[in-house]
Scaffold this active site. Sequence first.
Site, mmCIF file in Angstrom:
data_model
loop_
_atom_site.group_PDB
_atom_site.id
_atom_site.type_symbol
_atom_site.label_atom_id
_atom_site.label_comp_id
_atom_site.label_asym_id
_atom_site.label_seq_id
_atom_site.Cartn_x
_atom_site.Cartn_y
_atom_site.Cartn_z
ATOM 1 N N THR A 137 0.840 -1.201 0.000
ATOM 2 C CA THR A 137 0.000 0.000 0.000
ATOM 3 C C THR A 137 0.873 1.247 0.000
ATOM 4 O O THR A 137 1.953 1.236 0.586
ATOM 5 C CB THR A 137 -0.886 -0.026 1.271
ATOM 6 N N ASP A 148 6.357 -3.831 -1.079
ATOM 7 C CA ASP A 148 5.624 -2.839 -0.295
ATOM 8 C C ASP A 148 6.503 -1.617 -0.031
ATOM 9 O O ASP A 148 7.725 -1.678 -0.182
ATOM 10 C CB ASP A 148 5.179 -3.477 1.035
ATOM 11 N N GLY A 149 5.898 -0.543 0.384
ATOM 12 C CA GLY A 149 6.616 0.697 0.692
ATOM 13 C C GLY A 149 7.072 0.735 2.142
ATOM 14 O O GLY A 149 6.868 -0.215 2.902
ATOM 15 N N ASP A 164 8.070 3.651 5.635
ATOM 16 C CA ASP A 164 8.208 5.007 6.182
ATOM 17 C C ASP A 164 9.647 5.282 6.590
ATOM 18 O O ASP A 164 10.109 6.415 6.541
ATOM 19 C CB ASP A 164 7.254 5.185 7.370
ATOM 20 N N LYS A 213 6.615 0.776 9.068
ATOM 21 C CA LYS A 213 5.537 0.932 8.104
ATOM 22 C C LYS A 213 4.251 1.318 8.838
ATOM 23 O O LYS A 213 4.183 1.246 10.051
ATOM 24 C CB LYS A 213 5.302 -0.387 7.356
ATOM 25 N N GLY A 214 3.251 1.691 8.050
ATOM 26 C CA GLY A 214 1.951 1.989 8.642
ATOM 27 C C GLY A 214 1.533 3.425 8.449
ATOM 28 O O GLY A 214 0.491 3.846 8.964
ATOM 29 N N GLY A 215 2.329 4.180 7.660
ATOM 30 C CA GLY A 215 1.941 5.560 7.355
ATOM 31 C C GLY A 215 0.578 5.623 6.679
ATOM 32 O O GLY A 215 -0.143 6.609 6.799
ATOM 33 N N GLU A 244 -0.383 -5.594 5.838
ATOM 34 C CA GLU A 244 0.936 -5.633 5.183
ATOM 35 C C GLU A 244 1.845 -6.647 5.878
ATOM 36 O O GLU A 244 2.614 -7.361 5.233
ATOM 37 C CB GLU A 244 1.572 -4.242 5.204
HETATM 38 C C1 5RP Z 1 1.145 1.959 4.396
HETATM 39 C C2 5RP Z 1 2.614 1.944 4.380
HETATM 40 C C3 5RP Z 1 3.274 2.589 3.212
HETATM 41 O O1 5RP Z 1 3.895 1.597 2.454
HETATM 42 C C4 5RP Z 1 4.271 3.598 3.712
HETATM 43 O O2 5RP Z 1 3.581 4.567 4.475
HETATM 44 C C5 5RP Z 1 5.022 4.284 2.564
HETATM 45 O O3 5RP Z 1 4.150 5.015 1.770
HETATM 46 P P1 5RP Z 1 4.639 5.822 0.488
HETATM 47 O O4 5RP Z 1 5.149 4.822 -0.503
HETATM 48 O O5 5RP Z 1 3.390 6.529 0.020
HETATM 49 O O6 5RP Z 1 5.712 6.786 0.915
HETATM 50 O O7 5RP Z 1 3.273 1.418 5.240
HETATM 51 O O8 5RP Z 1 0.638 1.467 5.608
#
Ligand code: 5RP
Length: 231
Positions: free
Chosen positions: A34, A89-90, A92, A102-104, A111
């Site tokens: 996400t 996955d992405g 923070d 993670k969890g932004g 995830e």
């Molecule tokens: C979502 C997340 C995202 O992967 C994380 O916040 C990074 O987001 P982005 O790729 O928009 O910088 O952990 O819960």
Amino acid sequence: MKERNPTGESPEKKAAGIAAADLVKDGMVVGLGTGSTTAYTIAELGRRVDEGLDIIAVVTSYQSEMLAIRAGITLTSLAEHPELDIAIDGADQVDADLNTIKGGGAAHTREKVVSCSAKRFVIVADESKISEQLNHYVPLEVLPYARELVMGKVRKLGGDPVLRLASRKDGPVISDNGNFIIDASFGVIANPLEMSGTLSQLTGIVEHGIFTNVDEVYIGRKDAPVQIMSK
Ligand code: 5RP
């Protein structure tokens, strides 16, 4: 200050997101993360599916579900495919040992389930997310009923807990699982594995945002090739 182009696109996130799509091969079951960086991976996988790439995917949020459907990626579930070939996955924040916060996007519970179901877990991020040590706040998904209990426990651990509010600030953020998010700052987290274990034991926390299971990180850099960090 972080530079962005007028379309809101991030070339660094885009480069990392697209580069990681190369890891996905025919026949794979893929976990789709996400966030804005993973969105580039999902779009790129959709483009490759159009060209004949044969994959199925499990999503980590309603956001990634909508993006995957729009991209034409066939979806499955963990009930049908409990073992994934790869999850992308992405993040923070990522430290030098690949410990990750993670969890932004309030999606870290699903995830984490998806990443723990995958044989290989790959993070995509721009270089602003890389830090020698973790010092980002840790998102905690909590049962709404337990929020004050969790806030008190976090304070006892020396942390500073803040209930995450929706953008209009007239109510809490609600996760895809119907829970609240508390962002807990602890300063520098000297021992992420230990902190992960401590938070996992707190009653009322459904899941916390410290991930210690990352295999590789694809880092998009300004005016430079994508860098790969691995264990
Ligand atoms: C979502 C997340 C995202 O992967 C994380 O916040 C990074 O987001 P982005 O790729 O928009 O910088 O952990 O819960």
